[in-house]
Design a protein around this motif. Structure first.
Motif, PDB file in Angstrom:
ATOM      1  N   LEU A  42      35.740  36.786  56.872  1.00  0.00           N
ATOM      2  CA  LEU A  42      34.895  37.426  55.861  1.00  0.00           C
ATOM      3  C   LEU A  42      34.237  38.681  56.437  1.00  0.00           C
ATOM      4  CD1 LEU A  42      33.690  37.561  53.046  1.00  0.00           C
ATOM      5  CD2 LEU A  42      31.912  35.943  53.808  1.00  0.00           C
ATOM      6  N   ALA A  43      33.730  38.589  57.651  1.00  0.00           N
ATOM      7  CA  ALA A  43      33.125  39.770  58.294  1.00  0.00           C
ATOM      8  C   ALA A  43      34.148  40.894  58.416  1.00  0.00           C
ATOM      9  CB  ALA A  43      32.576  39.396  59.674  1.00  0.00           C
ATOM     10  N   MET A  44      35.364  40.536  58.793  1.00  0.00           N
ATOM     11  CA  MET A  44      36.427  41.525  58.957  1.00  0.00           C
ATOM     12  C   MET A  44      36.731  42.223  57.633  1.00  0.00           C
ATOM     13  SD  MET A  44      40.286  40.757  60.340  1.00  0.00           S
ATOM     14  CE  MET A  44      40.894  40.165  58.754  1.00  0.00           C
ATOM     15  N   LYS A  45      36.720  41.470  56.529  1.00  0.00           N
ATOM     16  CA  LYS A  45      37.024  42.048  55.214  1.00  0.00           C
ATOM     17  C   LYS A  45      35.951  43.042  54.778  1.00  0.00           C
ATOM     18  CE  LYS A  45      40.857  40.087  54.602  1.00  0.00           C
ATOM     19  NZ  LYS A  45      42.054  40.909  54.630  1.00  0.00           N
ATOM     20  N   CYS A  46      34.747  42.909  55.320  1.00  0.00           N
ATOM     21  CA  CYS A  46      33.635  43.788  54.948  1.00  0.00           C
ATOM     22  C   CYS A  46      33.475  44.966  55.905  1.00  0.00           C
ATOM     23  CB  CYS A  46      32.330  42.984  54.928  1.00  0.00           C
ATOM     24  SG  CYS A  46      32.303  41.662  53.696  1.00  0.00           S
ATOM     25  N   ALA A  47      34.171  44.939  57.009  1.00  0.00           N
ATOM     26  CA  ALA A  47      33.976  45.927  58.073  1.00  0.00           C
ATOM     27  C   ALA A  47      34.267  47.346  57.604  1.00  0.00           C
ATOM     28  CB  ALA A  47      34.869  45.596  59.260  1.00  0.00           C
ATOM     29  N   GLU A  56      30.790  46.980  45.141  1.00  0.00           N
ATOM     30  CA  GLU A  56      31.778  47.154  44.068  1.00  0.00           C
ATOM     31  C   GLU A  56      32.274  45.813  43.556  1.00  0.00           C
ATOM     32  OE1 GLU A  56      35.066  49.865  44.573  1.00  0.00           O
ATOM     33  OE2 GLU A  56      33.771  51.319  45.599  1.00  0.00           O
ATOM     34  N   ARG A  57      32.333  45.717  42.207  1.00  0.00           N
ATOM     35  CA  ARG A  57      32.807  44.497  41.553  1.00  0.00           C
ATOM     36  C   ARG A  57      34.329  44.484  41.525  1.00  0.00           C
ATOM     37  NH1 ARG A  57      27.748  45.077  40.803  1.00  0.00           N
ATOM     38  NH2 ARG A  57      26.473  43.447  39.907  1.00  0.00           N
ATOM     39  N   ALA A  58      34.877  43.288  41.425  1.00  0.00           N
ATOM     40  CA  ALA A  58      36.336  43.129  41.367  1.00  0.00           C
ATOM     41  C   ALA A  58      36.871  43.822  40.129  1.00  0.00           C
ATOM     42  CB  ALA A  58      36.700  41.648  41.361  1.00  0.00           C
ATOM     43  N   VAL A  59      36.699  43.233  39.019  1.00  0.00           N
ATOM     44  CA  VAL A  59      37.086  43.775  37.715  1.00  0.00           C
ATOM     45  C   VAL A  59      36.127  43.193  36.699  1.00  0.00           C
ATOM     46  CG1 VAL A  59      39.544  44.227  38.122  1.00  0.00           C
ATOM     47  CG2 VAL A  59      38.825  41.957  37.460  1.00  0.00           C
ATOM     48  N   ARG A  60      35.730  43.991  35.758  1.00  0.00           N
ATOM     49  CA  ARG A  60      34.834  43.502  34.722  1.00  0.00           C
ATOM     50  C   ARG A  60      35.535  42.423  33.918  1.00  0.00           C
ATOM     51  NH1 ARG A  60      30.157  45.192  36.189  1.00  0.00           N
ATOM     52  NH2 ARG A  60      30.040  47.365  36.756  1.00  0.00           N
ATOM     53  N   PRO A  61      34.921  41.377  33.516  1.00  0.00           N
ATOM     54  CA  PRO A  61      33.497  41.121  33.588  1.00  0.00           C
ATOM     55  C   PRO A  61      33.053  40.394  34.856  1.00  0.00           C
ATOM     56  CG  PRO A  61      34.486  39.417  32.271  1.00  0.00           C
ATOM     57  CD  PRO A  61      35.596  40.356  32.709  1.00  0.00           C
ATOM     58  N   GLU A 156      35.843  26.377  51.469  1.00  0.00           N
ATOM     59  CA  GLU A 156      35.004  27.326  50.726  1.00  0.00           C
ATOM     60  C   GLU A 156      35.215  28.755  51.227  1.00  0.00           C
ATOM     61  OE1 GLU A 156      31.615  28.117  48.008  1.00  0.00           O
ATOM     62  OE2 GLU A 156      32.694  26.253  48.312  1.00  0.00           O
ATOM     63  N   TYR A 157      35.178  28.925  52.545  1.00  0.00           N
ATOM     64  CA  TYR A 157      35.417  30.257  53.107  1.00  0.00           C
ATOM     65  C   TYR A 157      36.836  30.735  52.813  1.00  0.00           C
ATOM     66  CZ  TYR A 157      31.144  31.157  55.792  1.00  0.00           C
ATOM     67  OH  TYR A 157      29.855  31.446  56.168  1.00  0.00           O
ATOM     68  N   ALA A 158      37.820  29.859  52.977  1.00  0.00           N
ATOM     69  CA  ALA A 158      39.210  30.266  52.771  1.00  0.00           C
ATOM     70  C   ALA A 158      39.428  30.742  51.336  1.00  0.00           C
ATOM     71  CB  ALA A 158      40.159  29.119  53.115  1.00  0.00           C
ATOM     72  N   ARG A 159      38.863  30.021  50.376  1.00  0.00           N
ATOM     73  CA  ARG A 159      39.000  30.420  48.967  1.00  0.00           C
ATOM     74  C   ARG A 159      38.362  31.784  48.736  1.00  0.00           C
ATOM     75  NH1 ARG A 159      35.320  28.543  45.460  1.00  0.00           N
ATOM     76  NH2 ARG A 159      35.034  26.691  46.724  1.00  0.00           N
ATOM     77  N   HIS A 160      37.146  31.950  49.230  1.00  0.00           N
ATOM     78  CA  HIS A 160      36.452  33.226  49.023  1.00  0.00           C
ATOM     79  C   HIS A 160      37.064  34.357  49.850  1.00  0.00           C
ATOM     80  CE1 HIS A 160      33.751  31.601  46.195  1.00  0.00           C
ATOM     81  NE2 HIS A 160      33.101  30.836  47.044  1.00  0.00           N
ATOM     82  N   ASN A 161      37.667  34.031  50.985  1.00  0.00           N
ATOM     83  CA  ASN A 161      38.356  35.068  51.754  1.00  0.00           C
ATOM     84  C   ASN A 161      39.576  35.581  51.003  1.00  0.00           C
ATOM     85  OD1 ASN A 161      36.545  35.244  53.848  1.00  0.00           O
ATOM     86  ND2 ASN A 161      37.605  33.737  55.114  1.00  0.00           N
ATOM     87  N   GLY A 162      40.179  34.741  50.182  1.00  0.00           N
ATOM     88  CA  GLY A 162      41.249  35.220  49.303  1.00  0.00           C
ATOM     89  C   GLY A 162      40.713  36.233  48.310  1.00  0.00           C
ATOM     90  N   HIS A 163      39.523  35.947  47.755  1.00  0.00           N
ATOM     91  CA  HIS A 163      38.882  36.909  46.860  1.00  0.00           C
ATOM     92  C   HIS A 163      38.570  38.197  47.624  1.00  0.00           C
ATOM     93  CE1 HIS A 163      37.213  33.072  44.832  1.00  0.00           C
ATOM     94  NE2 HIS A 163      38.349  33.416  44.244  1.00  0.00           N
ATOM     95  N   ALA A 164      38.039  38.036  48.850  1.00  0.00           N
ATOM     96  CA  ALA A 164      37.669  39.202  49.663  1.00  0.00           C
ATOM     97  C   ALA A 164      38.878  40.065  49.967  1.00  0.00           C
ATOM     98  CB  ALA A 164      36.992  38.745  50.960  1.00  0.00           C
ATOM     99  N   ASP A 165      40.006  39.430  50.211  1.00  0.00           N
ATOM    100  CA  ASP A 165      41.231  40.186  50.494  1.00  0.00           C
ATOM    101  C   ASP A 165      41.617  41.048  49.301  1.00  0.00           C
ATOM    102  OD1 ASP A 165      43.320  40.811  52.335  1.00  0.00           O
ATOM    103  OD2 ASP A 165      44.674  39.518  51.202  1.00  0.00           O
ATOM    104  N   LEU A 166      41.559  40.473  48.108  1.00  0.00           N
ATOM    105  CA  LEU A 166      41.895  41.236  46.902  1.00  0.00           C
ATOM    106  C   LEU A 166      40.879  42.347  46.646  1.00  0.00           C
ATOM    107  CD1 LEU A 166      43.007  38.296  44.602  1.00  0.00           C
ATOM    108  CD2 LEU A 166      44.474  40.020  45.695  1.00  0.00           C
ATOM    109  N   LEU A 167      39.593  42.047  46.873  1.00  0.00           N
ATOM    110  CA  LEU A 167      38.560  43.073  46.699  1.00  0.00           C
ATOM    111  C   LEU A 167      38.790  44.237  47.657  1.00  0.00           C
ATOM    112  CD1 LEU A 167      35.467  40.773  46.299  1.00  0.00           C
ATOM    113  CD2 LEU A 167      36.077  42.612  44.713  1.00  0.00           C
ATOM    114  N   ARG A 168      39.038  43.929  48.908  1.00  0.00           N
ATOM    115  CA  ARG A 168      39.217  44.984  49.904  1.00  0.00           C
ATOM    116  C   ARG A 168      40.446  45.828  49.572  1.00  0.00           C
ATOM    117  NH1 ARG A 168      36.829  46.566  54.943  1.00  0.00           N
ATOM    118  NH2 ARG A 168      37.838  48.555  55.300  1.00  0.00           N
ATOM    119  N   GLU A 169      41.511  45.188  49.145  1.00  0.00           N
ATOM    120  CA  GLU A 169      42.710  45.943  48.775  1.00  0.00           C
ATOM    121  C   GLU A 169      42.413  46.871  47.596  1.00  0.00           C
ATOM    122  OE1 GLU A 169      47.438  45.320  47.812  1.00  0.00           O
ATOM    123  OE2 GLU A 169      46.113  43.587  47.729  1.00  0.00           O
TER     124      GLU A 169
END
Length: 177
Positions: A42-47, A56-61, A156-169
């Protein structure tokens, strides 16, 4: 459990700098190693992102953002390790109102990362003090073992890290583990 000693200036999107869990170890070392690996993911995805980009939000809503995920995971760490396992009665860091941890329009990333790192360090101390993976904590009438909590936190982290990966991309095209 390995200590958390993040130097935010050293965190990069380079997955090779993130230590992998030991491949041959006892159950406790394996579980805590995978939890730490997920935290560092997660830290890496935010670096390297600005405050605006972290918000920044993923996609509305959807209200999901990288900063929101960090704030959410700080409260998840607090809830499972301090409240459930350790029996404390702490309150959430951010209001449970609409959006809660994901209401990041004016949120301070430095504050969020500091709180998350502090909660991870407290979690590590609680895990280190537990006699065994069979140690238990309570939420209402439900009983949870440390083994269950560690496994749940990895999930929990693994699921949200999937979200983080898509957000970062979406934010800057960076992809990877």
């Amino acid at each position: 459990m390995p200590s958390i000693d993040w130097d935010w200036d050293d965190v990069t999107m380079d997955a090779r700098k993130r230590p992998e869990p030991l491949r041959v170890a006892d159950e406790r070392t394996t579980l805590t190693g995978f939890l730490q690996y997920q935290r560092e993911t997660l830290a890496m995805k935010c670096a390297g992102l600005t405050a605006e980009r972290l918000r920044e939000r993923a996609v509305r809503p959807s209200g999901v953002s990288l900063l929101g995920l960090v704030r959410h995971m700080a409260d998840v760490e607090r809830t499972w390790f301090r409240n459930v396992l350790h029996g404390e009665h702490t309150t959430p860091h951010w209001p449970r109102s609409e959006g809660g941890a994901f209401d990041v329009d004016t949120a301070d990333p430095a504050e969020a990362f500091e709180i998350w790192h502090e909660e991870c360090a407290r979690s590590n101390a609680i895990v280190d003090a537990a006699a065994s993976l069979d140690a238990t904590g309570h939420f209402g009438r439900d009983v949870f073992s440390l083994r269950y909590i560690l496994t749940h936190m990895i999930e929990e982290y693994a699921r949200h890290n999937g979200h983080a990966d898509l957000l970062r991309e979406r934010i800057d095209g960076a992809t990877g583990e």
